[in-house]
Design a protein around this motif. Structure first.
Motif, PDB file in Angstrom:
ATOM      1  N   ASN A  26       0.802  -1.226   0.000  1.00  0.00           N
ATOM      2  CA  ASN A  26       0.000   0.000   0.000  1.00  0.00           C
ATOM      3  C   ASN A  26       0.834   1.275   0.000  1.00  0.00           C
ATOM      4  O   ASN A  26       0.337   2.339   0.388  1.00  0.00           O
ATOM      5  N   GLY A  29      -0.026   4.399  -3.234  1.00  0.00           N
ATOM      6  CA  GLY A  29      -0.873   5.589  -3.175  1.00  0.00           C
ATOM      7  C   GLY A  29      -0.092   6.886  -3.046  1.00  0.00           C
ATOM      8  O   GLY A  29      -0.202   7.785  -3.895  1.00  0.00           O
ATOM      9  N   PRO A  30       0.708   7.033  -1.987  1.00  0.00           N
ATOM     10  CA  PRO A  30       1.469   8.279  -1.851  1.00  0.00           C
ATOM     11  C   PRO A  30       2.553   8.456  -2.902  1.00  0.00           C
ATOM     12  O   PRO A  30       3.022   9.583  -3.126  1.00  0.00           O
ATOM     13  N   PRO A 151       2.895   5.360   4.487  1.00  0.00           N
ATOM     14  CA  PRO A 151       2.981   6.720   3.932  1.00  0.00           C
ATOM     15  C   PRO A 151       3.793   7.668   4.811  1.00  0.00           C
ATOM     16  O   PRO A 151       4.418   8.603   4.297  1.00  0.00           O
ATOM     17  N   SER A 238      -7.180   5.121  -2.357  1.00  0.00           N
ATOM     18  CA  SER A 238      -5.841   5.277  -1.798  1.00  0.00           C
ATOM     19  C   SER A 238      -4.828   5.770  -2.833  1.00  0.00           C
ATOM     20  O   SER A 238      -3.871   6.468  -2.483  1.00  0.00           O
ATOM     21  N   ASN A 239      -5.042   5.448  -4.108  1.00  0.00           N
ATOM     22  CA  ASN A 239      -4.100   5.869  -5.142  1.00  0.00           C
ATOM     23  C   ASN A 239      -4.351   7.278  -5.659  1.00  0.00           C
ATOM     24  O   ASN A 239      -3.530   7.804  -6.420  1.00  0.00           O
ATOM     25  N   ILE A 241      -6.029   9.978  -3.496  1.00  0.00           N
ATOM     26  CA  ILE A 241      -6.247  11.015  -2.474  1.00  0.00           C
ATOM     27  C   ILE A 241      -5.163  12.086  -2.535  1.00  0.00           C
ATOM     28  O   ILE A 241      -5.451  13.288  -2.612  1.00  0.00           O
ATOM     29  N   SER A 242      -3.904  11.673  -2.496  1.00  0.00           N
ATOM     30  CA  SER A 242      -2.803  12.634  -2.493  1.00  0.00           C
ATOM     31  C   SER A 242      -2.779  13.460  -3.774  1.00  0.00           C
ATOM     32  O   SER A 242      -2.590  14.682  -3.742  1.00  0.00           O
ATOM     33  N   CYS A 260      -2.623  12.207   4.622  1.00  0.00           N
ATOM     34  CA  CYS A 260      -4.027  11.878   4.347  1.00  0.00           C
ATOM     35  C   CYS A 260      -4.174  10.435   3.879  1.00  0.00           C
ATOM     36  O   CYS A 260      -5.136   9.748   4.252  1.00  0.00           O
ATOM     37  N   VAL A 261      -3.237   9.961   3.045  1.00  0.00           N
ATOM     38  CA  VAL A 261      -3.273   8.560   2.638  1.00  0.00           C
ATOM     39  C   VAL A 261      -3.059   7.656   3.851  1.00  0.00           C
ATOM     40  O   VAL A 261      -3.726   6.625   4.010  1.00  0.00           O
ATOM     41  N   PHE A 264      -6.201   7.476   5.717  1.00  0.00           N
ATOM     42  CA  PHE A 264      -7.202   6.643   5.042  1.00  0.00           C
ATOM     43  C   PHE A 264      -7.115   5.228   5.605  1.00  0.00           C
ATOM     44  O   PHE A 264      -8.127   4.614   5.968  1.00  0.00           O
ATOM     45  N   PRO A 315      -9.898  10.843   3.730  1.00  0.00           N
ATOM     46  CA  PRO A 315      -9.397   9.737   4.565  1.00  0.00           C
ATOM     47  C   PRO A 315     -10.514   9.057   5.352  1.00  0.00           C
ATOM     48  O   PRO A 315     -10.445   7.863   5.628  1.00  0.00           O
TER      49      PRO A 315
END
Length: 403
Positions: A26, A29-30, A151, A238-239, A241-242, A260-261, A264, A315
């Motif tokens: 995971n 995302g970030p 993250p 998740s991929n 949000i940032s 924020c990720v 989440f 999140p």
């Protein structure tokens, strides 16, 4: 006493494995905003291919991994899984370009599929059948906790890059960290003795006839689609949000975006813990009827409200989603009287939604020239899961304290 100590030690090792799997899985995302900037990706669809290359590997490798376990044993498959992850991580750490990144994600995905195929059934003989549900919940908490931390580690490394990280690409430092962690896991696998997995007859993946029988059932397709849409929602959120907060509110992806990720997954962790109690007090279908609208409300707020609201609402969708995976899986498996092993395999294959969701969001975003519009596709995914909460007719309901 010795057996009890050995069992606790093995359970601790299994939890460490889950932590590593989640920590690496995971982190995408970030990383997305950095990947787009570092490789000058003009289309979001190109960014969507990154999680797709990872999760497609699950669909390819899950069933072969189960066959491999029966032939060579759990220890060998664990070792090969971590070794493949190491190869994938070091490949990209050595060659920093977009095609190699896709290949790296695919190789890491193959390894992760092998690891998860071993880890889920391994928990039963190690923890004891009578504790299987509790151990599974613990692994879910550890998994969410690692997703919360990764993250934050990313944020630290981009602000404090290693000296050998490429100039302008400090986030590559993470792949060297992955390499160190994975080498450590290989050493652990080599020195630890694991019990042999002996599945019950109904837990085994059946022959061709069992799959054909299941594929002939309408409810199997509907539940598999629900799982696909759940993972599409999870990864679609998740991929992006940032990236969304950077593009629409100018928030730094290395600090605010990464945080924020992280939250989440952190809010999902909190929801999992609270859910342990709620599932003993409220029927699972009722909880799903509450979770889906809450997720849609928070998503709407995140996409339309000012930055001060969006950075908390997006999140927060993780909190609303926290119980969806176990509820969908339990409703599905409790809706058939046989072939549970084969059905579980079908449901796990539907995790390929983690590949479809981000790519679909990216393609719609490119077509509409708007990430906000692209992320609206997630409403469709959630609406279908909401439909399942009314349609599902499980043969066995979750046991409540009042029963």
């Amino acid at each position: 006493m010795k057996n009890k100590f050995n069992r606790i030690g093995l359970l601790a090792i299994i939890m460490v494995f889950w932590f590593v799997i989640s920590f690496i899985t995971n982190i995408l995302g970030p990383l997305i905003p950095d990947i787009i900037n570092s490789f000058s990706l003009e289309k979001l669809t190109l960014a969507g291919f990154i999680p797709m290359s990872f999760f497609v590997a699950y669909a390819i490798m899950s069933i072969p991994s189960g066959i491999l376990i029966e032939k060579v044993g759990e220890k060998v498959v664990l070792f090969i899984g971590f070794a493949m992850d190491l190869v994938g991580a070091m490949l990209f750490a050595s060659f920093h370009n977009y095609p190699v990144l896709l290949l790296s994600c695919f190789i890491i995905g193959l390894g992760m599929a092998m690891l998860q195929t071993v880890m889920n059934p391994l928990q039963r003989p190690v923890g004891g059948e009578e504790n299987y549900a509790f151990v599974s919940d613990c692994s879910q908490v550890v998994f969410s906790g690692a997703s919360f931390l990764s993250p934050l580690v990313y944020s630290y490394y981009v602000q404090n890059p290693m000296s050998f990280a490429p100039e302008g690409m400090p986030w590559i430092s993470l792949y060297y960290l992955f390499g160190f962690i994975l080498v450590s896991m290989l050493v652990v696998v080599l020195v630890v003795r694991f019990p042999k997995i002996e599945l019950k007859s109904d837990e085994k993946s059946g022959d061709k006839s069992s799959f054909l029988e299941l594929f002939g059932m309408r409810k199997v397709w509907l539940y598999a689609l629900a799982m696909l849409f759940y993972t599409a929602t999870e990864q679609g959120m998740s991929n992006n949000i940032s990236l969304f907060l950077e593009r629409y509110h100018g928030l730094d992806p290395h600090t605010v975006g990464a945080s924020c990720v992280s939250w989440f997954w952190g809010s999902m962790l909190i929801g999992c813990v609270i859910g342990l109690l709620l599932l003993k007090l409220v029927d699972s279908k009722t909880l799903l009827k509450f979770c889906c609208p809450l997720a849609m409300i928070l998503l709407a707020m995140g996409l339309t409200c000012p930055a001060d609201v969006a950075r908390f609402a997006l999140p927060g969708v993780g909190f609303a989603m926290s119980l969806m995976f176990p509820i969908i899986m339990s409703l599905a498996l409790n809706s058939v009287t046989k072939h549970h092993g084969s059905f579980a395999g079908i449901m796990c294959s539907a995790i390929v939604g983690g590949a479809i969701g981000p790519l679909a969001v990216s393609m719609l975003s490119d077509a509409a020239s708007s990430l906000r519009i692209g992320m609206c596709l997630i409403f469709v995914f959630l609406a279908y899961i909401f439909f399942i909460s009314f349609w599902a007719k499980p043969l066995v309901k979750n046991k409540l304290l009042t029963d």
